[in-house]
Design an enzyme around this catalytic site. Sequence first.
Site, short mmCIF file in Angstrom:
data_model
loop_
_atom_site.label_atom_id
_atom_site.label_comp_id
_atom_site.label_asym_id
_atom_site.label_seq_id
_atom_site.Cartn_x
_atom_site.Cartn_y
_atom_site.Cartn_z
N TRP A 44 0.83 -1.21 0.00
CA TRP A 44 0.00 0.00 0.00
C TRP A 44 0.86 1.25 0.00
CZ3 TRP A 44 -2.02 2.63 4.92
CH2 TRP A 44 -1.16 2.43 6.00
N ASP A 45 2.15 1.08 0.26
CA ASP A 45 3.10 2.20 0.24
C ASP A 45 2.94 3.01 -1.05
OD1 ASP A 45 3.92 0.03 1.89
OD2 ASP A 45 5.96 0.80 1.99
N GLU B 258 0.70 -3.07 12.80
CA GLU B 258 0.79 -4.53 12.63
C GLU B 258 1.09 -5.26 13.94
OE1 GLU B 258 3.78 -4.49 9.58
OE2 GLU B 258 2.28 -4.60 7.98
N LYS C 179 2.75 0.14 16.38
CA LYS C 179 3.91 0.20 15.49
C LYS C 179 3.97 1.51 14.72
CE LYS C 179 6.09 -2.30 11.69
NZ LYS C 179 5.96 -3.39 10.73
N GLN C 180 2.84 1.93 14.19
CA GLN C 180 2.86 3.08 13.29
C GLN C 180 1.52 3.79 13.32
OE1 GLN C 180 3.23 -0.21 10.31
NE2 GLN C 180 2.48 1.34 8.89
O1 IFM Z 1 3.53 -1.43 4.03
C1 IFM Z 1 4.42 -1.44 5.10
C2 IFM Z 1 3.66 -1.75 6.36
O2 IFM Z 1 2.69 -0.76 6.63
C3 IFM Z 1 4.60 -1.84 7.54
N1 IFM Z 1 5.59 -2.85 7.29
C4 IFM Z 1 6.38 -2.59 6.08
C5 IFM Z 1 5.50 -2.46 4.87
C6 IFM Z 1 6.33 -2.12 3.62
O3 IFM Z 1 6.89 -0.85 3.73
#
Ligand code: IFM
Length: 729
Positions: free
Chosen positions: A327-328, A469, A582-583
């Site tokens: 999705w990046d 995640e 995580k994010q």
């Molecule tokens: O798409 C990301 C994900 O959100 C977090 N882990 C790494 C992936 C690739 O950059």
Amino acid sequence: MYTLHDWTIVDDGKDGQAALENGNRLLVGNGYMAKRGTVEEADASSMPTIVLSGVFDKRGDMWREPVNAPDPLFAVLSMDGVPLTLASDKLSAHEQSLDFRYGVYSRKTTWDIKGAALTVSTERFASMDDVHLLCMKYTVSAVDGRLSPNVEIRINADVCDLNGPHLGNFRFEVKGRTRTLICETLEKKIPVAVASEVVESGSSSRLIEGSSYPLDLERANSVELFVFGAVWTGLDAEDPLGSAEKSVSRAKTAGWDCLLAAHKAKWDEIWRVGDVAIKGDDYAQKALHYNLYHLHIAAPRYKRRCGSLSVPARGLSGQTYKGAIFWDTEMFIAPYFLATEPTLAAQFIRYRIETLDGARRKAAEYGFRGAFFAWESQETGDDACTDFNVTDVFTGRPVRTYFRDKQIHISADVAFAVKRYVDATDDLAILKEGGLELILEVARFYLSYIYYSPERKRYEALDVVGPDEYHERVNNNAFTNRMILMVFETALSIVSFFKKRDAGFIEELTAKLDFSQDFSLMQDVIPRFYIPQPNEQGVIEQFDGYFRLEDCSLDAVRSRLKDPKEYWGGGNGVASPTCIIKQADVVTMLALFGNEYPVSVKEANFTFYEPRTEHGSSLSACMYALLACEIGRSDWAYPFFVKNAEIDITGKGKHFAGLVYIGGTHPAASGGAWLTVVHGFCGFSLKNNEIRVTPRLPSHWEEVTFRVALPDGLHEVTVTRDGWSEEII
Ligand code: IFM
């Protein structure tokens, strides 16, 4: 140690351990391939690879990953039969650098040989003008001594892979002065051809024969060699070997200066359209340029015979993350190209349209209807992500992760990119080319995924993984739910738009997809679909039960690690039972759907979630920065901008998830750097080809200038702290 200058980044060669970081930091590429920033004689431990875009292979039951090409620029200098390397005790100086305005890697290395200084200086580039070409100037000079070193220049087929080898059936040939190698991938038997030729400076007739060349260096004299290498695959041409030979022959005729000039002219054009100028912050300017460079070397501008390409999560810096598209691309990378080179943004969408069948297969595999896009997408759209995507540090055993089966927001992210593209450009053609079919199939996937809860009288999305995640298999992740609702709303609104303009198209598509019942279902779902709302403090719960998790500090969680490479998520992860995420997750939702929430809610969530975020993904900082700008706090956003923009400069991003190597460049962070400057600090948005700007520059910035490609020409937008202007240039 590295130093960042205007348009150059220099490694002083003093950290012998930094080969992996420099491979990323000094990468050159052109969207077709990229060569890592390693010295010409590097061995496998430095990962000296040439990654090809969109060519994949699987060996046995190992991970399917992109193919690395044999290296036509491999060269080793030796004295008296002993190779001169960076590990040699005769090494006296070494420096390497990247000119990121023009994508040229250089190195200068000196060895002390019998009291004389023997120096190799090289320059190389992956041509932006002819993407199959790799060109190198290799200069050997000796000061204060008469030396007769030997240089061996050949096509190195000893390719190093993470999960390989991927190539077999090698056939080397020497045809006149041209050396060729043809081989094929193991799984799909895709031919990979490499040709090369070495030319000595000064005379195109004095071509070098053989791969080993004795250099008789007079005192203070030097020898300059040019190596022209070409890489073609069976995906590019019927006869890749013939094409590679022709490329090399053309290159040799054109010569180094001409090839370099053509390459630079392409870069000049790229910067004419895509540059961003920041006044008042030199560091931000340099860092942003560096990030834009990385976006461009990963962007597949060339036309492939079979199928569109997109940008992998680690660009073309290696085989990490299986060279897959995440999705990046849609959420972080595409916006830059949408503003500056919309045809590329459209190509990323075409890549998804062309892989829609893979997404249908994945949905069917899990018993759903519609299109469930691959979490890690390769050329067919089938999911390269495995159920065990992390290796446990303690046991060496694979850890069950739920990225593949539960990170369902991926389908909505893809649909969002189509919507964003159409909203910005008014280009309806993409919808007719398959874009609307994609959105409807995504909507159908969610219709088959969600549940109606009679008790709560609402539709819900259960058992998912959101952007964070570390918390798997959660219910009603706010971000995921909002994205699903966006899909339903978008599907219905596009369909009703076309019903008025082109009813035949909708009738045909509805019949083809047998969609009429799903339209009614969507209408029923939309008003009753659950979107988590702010609590009394204005904070939106990330998922059901999140507020009941242990609320401890990031440091407390970090202190529980028994190994620095330990994976924080999954069943045994240190973060899983806690509120540490995580994010950016809720924050991502607020950054995307900002117009639906008051500033007070944005601020409450920023201040609640930020201390609870590890920022363990390079996708995190950008969303915090964007939200901070929306709150009107560019001072909060600025450190996130720097963190984001620096990741490939410092090389200090995460290199391991458990025992799995995840190093490489971070195009999403690069896209995030542009997003923060242009969407965040400049408050830029594009609707129906109309530019809107709300300046909120950091207090020490004077002005930002960026360009937007619209149908009537290239618009230059200049933003100051209290105003903005635009002109067509
Ligand atoms: O798409 C990301 C994900 O959100 C977090 N882990 C790494 C992936 C690739 O950059």
